[in-house]
Motif scaffolding. Structure first.
Motif, PDB file in Angstrom:
ATOM      1  N   GLY A  20    -105.492 -35.456   2.554  1.00  0.00           N
ATOM      2  CA  GLY A  20    -106.281 -36.432   1.803  1.00  0.00           C
ATOM      3  C   GLY A  20    -106.847 -35.910   0.488  1.00  0.00           C
ATOM      4  O   GLY A  20    -107.496 -36.631  -0.244  1.00  0.00           O
ATOM      5  N   THR A  21    -106.619 -34.631   0.186  1.00  0.00           N
ATOM      6  CA  THR A  21    -107.110 -34.035  -1.055  1.00  0.00           C
ATOM      7  C   THR A  21    -105.958 -33.945  -2.050  1.00  0.00           C
ATOM      8  O   THR A  21    -104.876 -33.514  -1.686  1.00  0.00           O
ATOM      9  N   PRO A  22    -106.173 -34.346  -3.294  1.00  0.00           N
ATOM     10  CA  PRO A  22    -105.078 -34.235  -4.276  1.00  0.00           C
ATOM     11  C   PRO A  22    -104.621 -32.789  -4.438  1.00  0.00           C
ATOM     12  O   PRO A  22    -105.434 -31.872  -4.434  1.00  0.00           O
TER      13      PRO A  22
END
Length: 102
Positions: A20-22
């Protein structure tokens, strides 16, 4: 430009961001690059949304259309200059909202 052995991979498997983290590892590693954002609006020499922000009529904007002739567009020269400057990547806006394609 052909990537060299020391060109960072887009998504290094050992440095993946949490779910979920770029993913920014590649961009942070590559650091220096060139973003080519160029088209008809470049003739105004103010900003890409010149027609909208300055509320230009189609007739007023037509002047830029009539004079836009990228006869000196040389992507090979641009790539060589980028590499010579130490850039690790180039992003090219191939078609912008004004409809011109590079």
């Amino acid at each position: 430009m052909t990537p060299s052995a020391d060109t960072p991979q887009a998504y290094p498997s050992e440095d993946r961001a949490p779910e979920g983290t770029p993913e920014t590892t590649w961009f942070t590693t590559a650091r220096f690059g060139m973003f080519v954002h160029w088209g008809l609006y470049s003739l105004a020499a103010r900003h890409e949304w010149v027609k909208n922000r300055e509320e230009l009529t189609d007739e007023q904007y037509q002047v830029y259309f009539d004079h836009f002739d990228p006869d000196r567009y040389d992507p090979v020269q641009w790539a060589r200059a980028a590499r010579a400057a130490g850039m690790r990547y180039v992003v090219l806006t191939a078609k912008h909202h004004d409809g011109f394609c590079l």
